[in-house]
Motif scaffolding. Structure first.
Motif, PDB file in Angstrom:
ATOM      1  N   ALA A   1      56.255  50.475  45.528  1.00  0.00           N
ATOM      2  CA  ALA A   1      55.428  49.381  44.997  1.00  0.00           C
ATOM      3  C   ALA A   1      55.536  48.514  46.051  1.00  0.00           C
ATOM      4  O   ALA A   1      56.111  48.174  47.012  1.00  0.00           O
ATOM      5  CB  ALA A   1      56.316  48.815  43.715  1.00  0.00           C
ATOM      6  N   VAL A   2      54.464  47.563  45.882  1.00  0.00           N
ATOM      7  CA  VAL A   2      54.045  46.373  46.743  1.00  0.00           C
ATOM      8  C   VAL A   2      54.005  44.982  45.930  1.00  0.00           C
ATOM      9  O   VAL A   2      53.458  44.920  44.681  1.00  0.00           O
ATOM     10  CB  VAL A   2      52.741  46.796  47.451  1.00  0.00           C
ATOM     11  N   LEU A   3      54.735  44.152  46.538  1.00  0.00           N
ATOM     12  CA  LEU A   3      54.907  43.101  45.983  1.00  0.00           C
ATOM     13  C   LEU A   3      54.126  41.677  46.748  1.00  0.00           C
ATOM     14  O   LEU A   3      54.459  41.815  47.966  1.00  0.00           O
ATOM     15  CB  LEU A   3      56.371  42.490  45.945  1.00  0.00           C
ATOM     16  N   GLY A   4      53.407  41.133  46.075  1.00  0.00           N
ATOM     17  CA  GLY A   4      52.513  39.964  46.736  1.00  0.00           C
ATOM     18  C   GLY A   4      53.036  38.889  45.834  1.00  0.00           C
ATOM     19  O   GLY A   4      52.934  38.735  44.833  1.00  0.00           O
ATOM     20  N   LEU A   5      53.135  37.845  46.858  1.00  0.00           N
ATOM     21  CA  LEU A   5      53.525  36.203  46.250  1.00  0.00           C
ATOM     22  C   LEU A   5      52.362  35.459  46.778  1.00  0.00           C
ATOM     23  O   LEU A   5      52.179  35.157  48.111  1.00  0.00           O
ATOM     24  CB  LEU A   5      54.863  36.203  46.643  1.00  0.00           C
TER      25      LEU A   5
ATOM     26  N   ILE B   1      52.230  31.335  46.911  1.00  0.00           N
ATOM     27  CA  ILE B   1      53.306  30.096  46.800  1.00  0.00           C
ATOM     28  C   ILE B   1      52.325  28.889  46.971  1.00  0.00           C
ATOM     29  O   ILE B   1      51.870  28.456  48.223  1.00  0.00           O
ATOM     30  CB  ILE B   1      54.496  30.342  47.441  1.00  0.00           C
ATOM     31  N   GLY B   2      52.129  28.165  45.905  1.00  0.00           N
ATOM     32  CA  GLY B   2      51.203  26.690  46.236  1.00  0.00           C
ATOM     33  C   GLY B   2      51.958  25.839  45.749  1.00  0.00           C
ATOM     34  O   GLY B   2      53.146  25.855  45.631  1.00  0.00           O
ATOM     35  N   ALA B   3      51.578  24.516  46.144  1.00  0.00           N
ATOM     36  CA  ALA B   3      52.212  23.079  45.670  1.00  0.00           C
ATOM     37  C   ALA B   3      52.825  23.225  44.238  1.00  0.00           C
ATOM     38  O   ALA B   3      53.818  22.644  43.890  1.00  0.00           O
ATOM     39  CB  ALA B   3      51.265  22.022  46.015  1.00  0.00           C
ATOM     40  N   ARG B   4      51.666  23.863  43.257  1.00  0.00           N
ATOM     41  CA  ARG B   4      52.562  23.679  41.910  1.00  0.00           C
ATOM     42  C   ARG B   4      52.302  25.022  41.095  1.00  0.00           C
ATOM     43  O   ARG B   4      52.340  24.843  39.952  1.00  0.00           O
ATOM     44  CB  ARG B   4      51.246  22.782  41.048  1.00  0.00           C
ATOM     45  N   TYR B   5      52.422  25.836  41.650  1.00  0.00           N
ATOM     46  CA  TYR B   5      52.202  27.352  41.097  1.00  0.00           C
ATOM     47  C   TYR B   5      52.989  28.543  42.033  1.00  0.00           C
ATOM     48  O   TYR B   5      53.178  28.256  43.162  1.00  0.00           O
ATOM     49  CB  TYR B   5      50.789  27.749  40.719  1.00  0.00           C
ATOM     50  N   LEU B   6      53.255  29.404  41.589  1.00  0.00           N
ATOM     51  CA  LEU B   6      53.741  30.536  42.101  1.00  0.00           C
ATOM     52  C   LEU B   6      53.134  31.897  41.387  1.00  0.00           C
ATOM     53  O   LEU B   6      53.352  31.806  39.965  1.00  0.00           O
ATOM     54  CB  LEU B   6      55.319  30.653  41.911  1.00  0.00           C
ATOM     55  N   ARG B   7      52.487  32.726  41.957  1.00  0.00           N
ATOM     56  CA  ARG B   7      51.914  33.776  41.528  1.00  0.00           C
ATOM     57  C   ARG B   7      52.301  35.036  42.055  1.00  0.00           C
ATOM     58  O   ARG B   7      52.710  35.081  43.391  1.00  0.00           O
ATOM     59  CB  ARG B   7      50.486  33.764  41.885  1.00  0.00           C
ATOM     60  N   GLY B   8      52.883  36.103  41.248  1.00  0.00           N
ATOM     61  CA  GLY B   8      53.282  37.240  41.811  1.00  0.00           C
ATOM     62  C   GLY B   8      52.678  38.529  41.192  1.00  0.00           C
ATOM     63  O   GLY B   8      52.049  38.409  39.920  1.00  0.00           O
ATOM     64  N   ALA B   9      52.413  39.507  42.070  1.00  0.00           N
ATOM     65  CA  ALA B   9      51.885  40.840  41.344  1.00  0.00           C
ATOM     66  C   ALA B   9      52.569  41.865  42.151  1.00  0.00           C
ATOM     67  O   ALA B   9      53.001  41.829  43.218  1.00  0.00           O
ATOM     68  CB  ALA B   9      50.189  40.576  41.695  1.00  0.00           C
ATOM     69  N   ILE B  10      52.828  42.904  41.184  1.00  0.00           N
ATOM     70  CA  ILE B  10      53.131  44.166  41.790  1.00  0.00           C
ATOM     71  C   ILE B  10      52.136  45.222  41.724  1.00  0.00           C
ATOM     72  O   ILE B  10      51.584  45.461  40.529  1.00  0.00           O
ATOM     73  CB  ILE B  10      54.407  44.705  40.893  1.00  0.00           C
ATOM     74  N   SER B  11      51.861  46.019  42.727  1.00  0.00           N
ATOM     75  CA  SER B  11      50.908  47.022  42.650  1.00  0.00           C
ATOM     76  C   SER B  11      51.547  48.550  43.269  1.00  0.00           C
ATOM     77  O   SER B  11      52.523  48.299  43.812  1.00  0.00           O
ATOM     78  CB  SER B  11      49.535  46.708  43.506  1.00  0.00           C
TER      79      SER B  11
ATOM     80  N   LEU C   1      50.659  52.166  45.279  1.00  0.00           N
ATOM     81  CA  LEU C   1      50.220  52.480  46.520  1.00  0.00           C
ATOM     82  C   LEU C   1      48.571  52.593  46.619  1.00  0.00           C
ATOM     83  O   LEU C   1      48.032  52.626  47.716  1.00  0.00           O
ATOM     84  CB  LEU C   1      50.948  53.721  47.085  1.00  0.00           C
ATOM     85  N   PHE C   2      47.989  52.729  45.520  1.00  0.00           N
ATOM     86  CA  PHE C   2      46.497  52.749  45.590  1.00  0.00           C
ATOM     87  C   PHE C   2      46.080  51.473  45.193  1.00  0.00           C
ATOM     88  O   PHE C   2      44.790  51.391  45.083  1.00  0.00           O
ATOM     89  CB  PHE C   2      46.077  53.989  44.227  1.00  0.00           C
ATOM     90  N   GLY C   3      46.845  50.437  45.122  1.00  0.00           N
ATOM     91  CA  GLY C   3      46.292  48.919  44.938  1.00  0.00           C
ATOM     92  C   GLY C   3      46.082  48.705  43.612  1.00  0.00           C
ATOM     93  O   GLY C   3      45.699  47.718  43.077  1.00  0.00           O
ATOM     94  N   GLU C   4      46.426  49.411  42.615  1.00  0.00           N
ATOM     95  CA  GLU C   4      46.561  49.209  41.229  1.00  0.00           C
ATOM     96  C   GLU C   4      47.658  48.170  40.565  1.00  0.00           C
ATOM     97  O   GLU C   4      48.613  48.448  40.651  1.00  0.00           O
ATOM     98  CB  GLU C   4      46.551  50.469  40.176  1.00  0.00           C
ATOM     99  N   VAL C   5      47.317  47.146  40.232  1.00  0.00           N
ATOM    100  CA  VAL C   5      48.063  45.979  39.575  1.00  0.00           C
ATOM    101  C   VAL C   5      48.919  46.704  38.484  1.00  0.00           C
ATOM    102  O   VAL C   5      48.256  46.977  37.492  1.00  0.00           O
ATOM    103  CB  VAL C   5      47.436  44.695  39.357  1.00  0.00           C
ATOM    104  N   ARG C   6      50.070  46.624  38.691  1.00  0.00           N
ATOM    105  CA  ARG C   6      50.987  47.198  37.651  1.00  0.00           C
ATOM    106  C   ARG C   6      51.537  45.920  36.835  1.00  0.00           C
ATOM    107  O   ARG C   6      51.824  46.112  35.685  1.00  0.00           O
ATOM    108  CB  ARG C   6      52.212  47.952  38.079  1.00  0.00           C
ATOM    109  N   ALA C   7      51.639  44.711  37.274  1.00  0.00           N
ATOM    110  CA  ALA C   7      52.349  43.788  36.988  1.00  0.00           C
ATOM    111  C   ALA C   7      52.007  42.344  37.479  1.00  0.00           C
ATOM    112  O   ALA C   7      51.702  42.466  38.724  1.00  0.00           O
ATOM    113  CB  ALA C   7      53.834  43.817  36.727  1.00  0.00           C
ATOM    114  N   ARG C   8      51.722  41.327  36.721  1.00  0.00           N
ATOM    115  CA  ARG C   8      51.253  40.093  37.486  1.00  0.00           C
ATOM    116  C   ARG C   8      51.783  38.675  36.511  1.00  0.00           C
ATOM    117  O   ARG C   8      52.067  38.887  35.482  1.00  0.00           O
ATOM    118  CB  ARG C   8      49.796  39.859  37.279  1.00  0.00           C
ATOM    119  N   ARG C   9      52.324  37.841  37.229  1.00  0.00           N
ATOM    120  CA  ARG C   9      52.882  36.789  36.603  1.00  0.00           C
ATOM    121  C   ARG C   9      52.381  35.349  37.390  1.00  0.00           C
ATOM    122  O   ARG C   9      52.428  35.442  38.555  1.00  0.00           O
ATOM    123  CB  ARG C   9      54.296  36.750  36.527  1.00  0.00           C
ATOM    124  N   ASP C  10      51.887  34.360  36.578  1.00  0.00           N
ATOM    125  CA  ASP C  10      51.653  33.175  37.213  1.00  0.00           C
ATOM    126  C   ASP C  10      52.496  32.167  36.516  1.00  0.00           C
ATOM    127  O   ASP C  10      52.745  31.921  35.371  1.00  0.00           O
ATOM    128  CB  ASP C  10      50.130  32.768  36.654  1.00  0.00           C
TER     129      ASP C  10
END
Length: 111
Positions: free
Chosen positions: A83-87, A89-99, A101-110
């Motif tokens: 799995a690939v984890l992308g984060l 990080i902004g001044a007022r938010y945190l976004r994360g997604a797990i995809s 190996l084909f790039g399909e997002v499996r989970a996302r959280r804002d």
């Protein structure tokens, strides 16, 4: 500086990496086509494929074209192998997604 001689485990590693990269670049792909594209003998490709299958990095697949198969088995990367984890990080938010190996997002959280 002396050159380090190639050792069998190193060659096995290099062959497996070459086969995996060939599959990632052109999958689904047959064993014979992997051999042609990677420049590795068919028996060596078979050994590398066996190791990659056992490790769960590749899987059998159906070919994309409607052309003749001649009984060939085709291989593609297994998207669930890692799995690939992308984060973001902004001044007022945190976004994360797990995809996969084909790039399909499996989970996302804002947050």
């Amino acid at each position: 500086m002396t050159a380090t001689p190639a050792r069998p485990p190193l060659l096995k590693d290099l062959n497996e990496r070459a086969v995996l990269e060939t599959i990632r670049a052109g999958g689904p792909i047959s064993r014979a086509e992997i051999s042609r594209r990677a420049g590795i003998s068919k028996p060596t490709v078979s050994l590398a494929l066996q190791a990659l299958l056992e490790a769960g990095l590749v899987r059998s697949a159906e070919p994309q074209e409607d052309g003749p198969r001649y009984g060939a088995t085709f291989f593609e990367p297994d998207p669930d192998a890692a799995a690939v984890l992308g984060l973001d990080i902004g001044a007022r938010y945190l976004r994360g997604a797990i995809s996969d190996l084909f790039g399909e997002v499996r989970a996302r959280r804002d947050v």
